[in-house]
Structures are given as structure tokens and as C-alpha cells.
Motif scaffolding. Sequence first.
Motif, PDB file in Angstrom:
ATOM      1  N   GLY A   1     -26.680  28.662  68.024  1.00  0.00           N
ATOM      2  CA  GLY A   1     -26.631  28.488  66.590  1.00  0.00           C
ATOM      3  C   GLY A   1     -25.569  27.507  66.155  1.00  0.00           C
ATOM      4  O   GLY A   1     -24.871  27.730  65.176  1.00  0.00           O
ATOM      5  N   ASP A   2     -25.425  26.389  66.904  1.00  0.00           N
ATOM      6  CA  ASP A   2     -24.353  25.448  66.611  1.00  0.00           C
ATOM      7  C   ASP A   2     -24.703  24.480  65.487  1.00  0.00           C
ATOM      8  O   ASP A   2     -23.972  23.536  65.225  1.00  0.00           O
ATOM      9  N   SER A   3     -25.823  24.706  64.799  1.00  0.00           N
ATOM     10  CA  SER A   3     -26.162  23.921  63.618  1.00  0.00           C
ATOM     11  C   SER A   3     -27.005  24.773  62.689  1.00  0.00           C
ATOM     12  O   SER A   3     -27.610  25.765  63.098  1.00  0.00           O
ATOM     13  N   SER A   4     -27.033  24.391  61.419  1.00  0.00           N
ATOM     14  CA  SER A   4     -27.815  25.148  60.446  1.00  0.00           C
ATOM     15  C   SER A   4     -28.278  24.233  59.325  1.00  0.00           C
ATOM     16  O   SER A   4     -27.650  23.207  59.034  1.00  0.00           O
ATOM     17  N   LEU A   5     -29.359  24.618  58.694  1.00  0.00           N
ATOM     18  CA  LEU A   5     -29.930  23.894  57.565  1.00  0.00           C
ATOM     19  C   LEU A   5     -30.090  24.877  56.416  1.00  0.00           C
ATOM     20  O   LEU A   5     -30.603  25.985  56.606  1.00  0.00           O
ATOM     21  N   GLU A   6     -29.647  24.463  55.230  1.00  0.00           N
ATOM     22  CA  GLU A   6     -29.651  25.385  54.093  1.00  0.00           C
ATOM     23  C   GLU A   6     -30.267  24.720  52.868  1.00  0.00           C
ATOM     24  O   GLU A   6     -30.002  23.550  52.565  1.00  0.00           O
ATOM     25  N   PHE A   7     -31.117  25.488  52.158  1.00  0.00           N
ATOM     26  CA  PHE A   7     -31.677  25.082  50.880  1.00  0.00           C
ATOM     27  C   PHE A   7     -31.335  26.168  49.860  1.00  0.00           C
ATOM     28  O   PHE A   7     -31.432  27.368  50.167  1.00  0.00           O
ATOM     29  N   GLY A   8     -30.957  25.751  48.668  1.00  0.00           N
ATOM     30  CA  GLY A   8     -30.626  26.722  47.643  1.00  0.00           C
ATOM     31  C   GLY A   8     -31.060  26.267  46.267  1.00  0.00           C
ATOM     32  O   GLY A   8     -31.022  25.071  45.948  1.00  0.00           O
ATOM     33  N   LEU A   9     -31.497  27.223  45.457  1.00  0.00           N
ATOM     34  CA  LEU A   9     -31.872  26.942  44.075  1.00  0.00           C
ATOM     35  C   LEU A   9     -31.248  28.006  43.189  1.00  0.00           C
ATOM     36  O   LEU A   9     -31.474  29.203  43.409  1.00  0.00           O
ATOM     37  N   LYS A  10     -30.483  27.574  42.186  1.00  0.00           N
ATOM     38  CA  LYS A  10     -29.798  28.512  41.299  1.00  0.00           C
ATOM     39  C   LYS A  10     -30.093  28.160  39.851  1.00  0.00           C
ATOM     40  O   LYS A  10     -29.970  27.005  39.446  1.00  0.00           O
ATOM     41  N   ASN A  11     -30.484  29.156  39.075  1.00  0.00           N
ATOM     42  CA  ASN A  11     -30.709  29.002  37.641  1.00  0.00           C
ATOM     43  C   ASN A  11     -29.701  29.871  36.903  1.00  0.00           C
ATOM     44  O   ASN A  11     -29.568  31.067  37.195  1.00  0.00           O
TER      45      ASN A  11
END
Length: 762
Positions: A409-419
Motif C-alpha cells: 500500500g505504498d501509494s493511494s488515489l483519493e477522490f472527494g466531493l463536499k457540499n
Amino acid sequence: MNLKFYLKYILVLSVIFGSFYSCSIAKHIPEDERLYTGARLIIKSDSIIKNEDGLRATLESVMGPEPNSKFLGMYPGLYYYYKNQKEHPGFINRWLYKKFGEKPVYQSDVETFDVEDLLLNRLENRGFFYSKASSNVVESGKKASVTYTVNVPKPYRMATFQLDSLPAPIYGAIQTLVESSPFTKGMRFDLNAMKLERLRMDTQLKRKGYYNFDDSFLIFEADTNRYDNKHFDLFLKLKKAVPRKATVPYKIASINIYPNYETSDSLQTEFIRYNEKNYIQKEVFLKPKYLDPFIKLKEGTLYNPDTSRNTARRLSTIGAYKFVNIQYKEIDTLVTDSLGLLEANIYLSPLNKRAFMAELQVVTKSNNFTGPALALTYSNRNVFGGGETYNTTLKVGYEAQVGGEKSLGDSSLEFGLKNELIFPRVIFPFKINDDFFQYSIPKTKTSISVDYLDRTKLYTLLSGTALFGYVWDANRYVTHQINPISVSYTDLVNSTPEFEDILSENPFLRRSFEQQFISGLTYSFTYNELVDTQRTHQKYLNFTLDVAGNSISLFGKEETPNSPKTFLGLEYVQYAKADVDIRYHFNFGKEQTIAARLFAGYGLAYGNSDVVPFVKQYYAGGPYSVRAFRIRSLGPGTYNAVQDTNNTSDNFFDKTGNVRLEANLEYRFPIVSFFKGAIFADAGNIWNTTENPIFDGKDKFSGDFISQLGMGAGVGLRVDIQSFVIRFDLAAPFHDPSLPKGERFNFDVSKPILNFAIGYPF
């Protein structure tokens, strides 16, 4: 070689280089000049002087000019100045002179007679009349100094303090202030104290409606004719030719508010009378019923600048205005002998209704994870005509482990949406009296967010969060934030065999991932004096309480005997967590600060939970913690993953606990321009109150916790550009609790940890 040898070595070098610099500087001093090396002060008195140290400091402040600065007996600034006077000084010498050079201060630059006059002036201002001052120049080779001597007699002291005749109605107002004056019988004559008293009276009179009054209208007169023993009577008077309008209070006759003011507009067509105020605008921009609670001015009340400032500050917190301007206009035709009238005009210039912001971030996270993130935010201000703000943020980030040993797990990808929707008022089932919030009106914050996290070769996590709460300032320093509704749900949508092996080896970790539904309440109290940057002593306190599962447990169901309860088919969490963060800053010298911090936190799982959720647990180490250890690499307790042959899992997940203690001490100083430096020491660790079997009991919190603290020290470089700080801290441990007793104290500088972060650590 011992410490005594090193001290002797440094002393010899100082003498050698001091002599070298002195000789090299002396040859540049003009033939008819001597280098001024400073002055000393001798105070002679025929009586005891109260606070002599304060008097000495005041007198020494006028004994100019300041001599050239010295370091270990040398004059580096002066040396660089003389080197720069060469015909071709070179780039290095020009740069050194620009940064450190000083022009020479010679004996001819010292005006001893002027200094003597200043000394006498400062003594007379403090009641030491008929003092004497003299000076003596001491010459030694190419150097010269001055000795000033002051003969201080017994000071004059006040016998009475009384108000002279004044016109009505101001006489009564000032008489009340005289009766509450800090001046007391027997106090020493002090001109500075009188200036402060004039300012105090001016402030109090303004609060009583005296709009046109000024402290320069007041004058103190001292009369010594009645006494032979150095006493005086003090009289307070008004100066001659003070305008009549300065001696009467003013009342607010009308209030005009322009909610959508533009300087280019001269025609305002809409006129709404609401709650004894006039709202004037072309079209309704912000509804009067929502704007009115922010305005503390009232028709028929006396002018008060505090109320005016409070109103301006409250209006600026709405978030819909870029300028708030309150102006007063005198209604001269209605001025009477005892009362004046004012018209208050409040001009509000709106921000652009819509805004778009793109922010490129560099994120540093757990276990040396670093990477870029892009956040795009769209804002809509004054959505419903009540100052509401709607924000929607889309965030994309990538992180990879840099430095250290590579792991799963030496890398990660993140998506986020906040209202987020923010109301500049209290949204509550029952009406709350606005007078309860005198300093500021609470904001109601609501938000819904969704996050997707893909940790390569380990898991994929999908989480959602909903918040409803309030935040408000009780005063300049105190802020309250409470979220009565805080709901989050996390779903482990994908788990690799490697991650399943990690969970199998650590039942506590598996349990913390199983309970994914959190519903609770959070409260935060903050006392922050750091907002006053000019304070010598600054204090900060934050207390946070996080409680989950209590309300929802009333509706919980037990699906099978002796199993955790569920709500709507979801297993929910029950825990309580409390943190205390205390900070103290001592500012001295030029941009120098000693900063200290103490942190204590405790989490308790109960009821439906055996362990605090993983996302709520504590960890230690990293750029905002004990910097000599990597993030999540310290603890829990005395556990050492390297020595544990039974644990083959990635210990990034293991290094958490439900107890955290930490202390930090840091000395901050300027280097040059926007570069700042620091020397620091950190101590801290995490523990569990319930033993996790995977740690063989080494994680248990006990009375021996002090010997289990991880400790480290280091140096830091900070790039501070208008409060935007990029920080580099290099630290090494000198006490490692994971080592056997007797081997823990070892300042290992061979493998230091480099921390990169944004902002100061505390």
C-alpha cells in the motif's frame, strides 16, 4: 577532552580573533576620530526611588546613539562596512555588508549636551524637578565612551486632585470619571500617567455619547504654592476655545442601511422601514429580517463607538460583504443646548455573488506519504437572500511513500466531493434571543461529503459524512463549535488477501474496521490569544469532546444474542473521546519566540464497541508530533515491531492507541529575510488501556509512562512569507522506548528524520 578544555579553547580563539578584528578595524578609523563604544548611567539620589529599574530603563533609552554591535569582542558589522569601502570590494563583501554591515559610530556623533537635556526632561516628567545631569567622556586609544551622572532629588507628590469649573452637561460626566480615577493622594508627579488618564477619560466620554470630544481638550495643571514640602494640587480643566458641540452628548436620530451599496450608484429606489431602521436599496439584496440582528445600533440611544465597532465586526462575519463602512452625520439644525443628533449611515459593499477557486496542494500524510492534490471550489454567496453561502469542493489527490522502507500500500488515489451550506444565523426549532449573542451571531453549518480512497494492494474505502452544527465567537479569544448531528459511514468495498492477512493477525484492528457507522455529537472550545501578535505572553487552549452512539442506541436492535446491536441493519459505534491541547508562546527580542505545547487525549469504547474506531484512534510521530520519529512509527508503549518476529504485518496500521500524551518545546528565531530557524525538543507516545494481544502487553498504559516517552531534538528551517509557512524540520531521537531499559538514552544523529510540512507545528 572534557568541557573545561573546550571552554578554554573557545576563549583563546575569541581573544585571538578579537585582537585581529580590533586591529584591522582600528587602522580604518580616521585620525581625528574615536570609535564610540557606548555609555553608562550613574544615578545618585538623596532618597529611595521606587521602581528604580524602570526609571533607569527610561533614562537609558535616550542615551543615544547606539554603538556598533559586538560579537565575542569583535565588530563584524563594522568590519564588513570598511571592507565595502574598497575601490573593488567584490560581490561577497557587498552582499555581507548589505546583510550585516553597520556604519561606524564615532565620538563626534555623540551630542552629550543634548543627551543631558533629554535626561533632565525625562526626570522632570516623572516628578524629579531640579535634577542635575553631567557627562564625562572616557578616551582609550582609538575608542571612547561616555559616563552620564544624574543627581535625583526627592520627587513631588500629589496632595489633592480636583475638577475645575466646566459647562454642563459635561461637568457631571467628567466629575464621575474623576471620582473613579486611579490617581491617589501621595502619588508621584508623572506626566505619562496624566496622558493615559486623558485617554481613559476620552474613551469613557465617547461611550457616554460625546461624539465630538477629544482628549487634547483636557489639560492638567499643578499648583505647588500651598506647600513647602514638595507637594502639589492637581487640577483638571478644559482648554480655552473648546467648541460647544464637544461638551454635549449626541443621540442617534436615524439609521440608514444600504445593503447593496456601490459608490457609482446614486439612485436608491427601494425604501423599507424595519425595526426602526431604514433599508435603502435598488432591489432586495439581503432581506432586512436577516440583516437586522447583526446591527446593534438603535434609534434614540447615545452614540457609542464600541457599539459601532461591534456592528461593523458582526456585519463583516456574514461572508457576503467585502467592505463595511459606518459613517455619522451631524444634524446641526437640531442641536440643542444639552443634546446633539446624529444620522448613522451603514454602507455595505457586496462580494461577487459567485466565485471559483482552484488550489494545488502538496500533502504530507502518514508513514512518509507525500503527493499532490488538486481542489476545485465553487462558491455562491447570498443564495437565498439571507447571507447564506454554498460551497462545493471537488478534490483529487495522489500519494506515494517516499523515504524509508517500501511496504504494502505504498501509494493511494483519493477522490472527494463536499457540499457545504452555511447560514449566518441560528437554525433551531425554537427562537433564540439574539441578545444572547452580543459579540457575534452563530453560524449554522451543514455539509455532506463523499470520499473514495484506493490504497494499492490493500483496500478500497468508500465513506460518507453528514454534519449539522453551530460555530460562534463568544469574544475576541473564545470560540465554540458544536455539532449535535455528526454521522459517518465507511464501507470497505474491496479488500485484498494481503490486507485480510493483516486483519487476521490483529483482531483489534479488524474490529475497528468492522464498525463503520458512527453517529454522535462533537464539541470544541478554543481560547486563543495567538491572534494578538504583539503580546509578549500568548496562551492557547483547545478542548474537544467527541461522543458517539448514545442517542442512536435507543433505537438499536440485537439481531442475535450477545451480538452487537444494529440500527437500520448497520452495526454502530459507541465511544467517548476527549482531547486537551495547551500552548504557550513567549515573544521576546526581534521575532524570537519560545513556544511550548502540552497535549493529552483519551478515548473510551463502551456499549456496542470493544475498540475505538481506527479513524478515531491516536498515533504519534511526524511533523506535527514527535518529529524524531516517523508518522505512526512511535509506540504504542514500548512495543518494537523489528524485534517482534511473530508480527509480519505492515505495522503502519498497528501503531495506534486510545491514549496519547505529548509535550513540545521550541525556540524560534529569524535568520535573514523570510527565512526563520528553530531549535526544538519533543516527547510523547501512545498507549492502549486494554491490551492488544498482538503487542504482548507492551502497549498497556501504566504508571511508568514517563519512562516510555519517545524523545527527540532537532533543528528547523522555515520559509515564512506573510504567514504562509513552508517548514523543514530535521530531528533525531535521544530516547527510544522501544529499546530495552538501559539502552533507551542514545542521541542517534546518524539517521535523522526530515519532516516537511505546511505551517508551524503548534
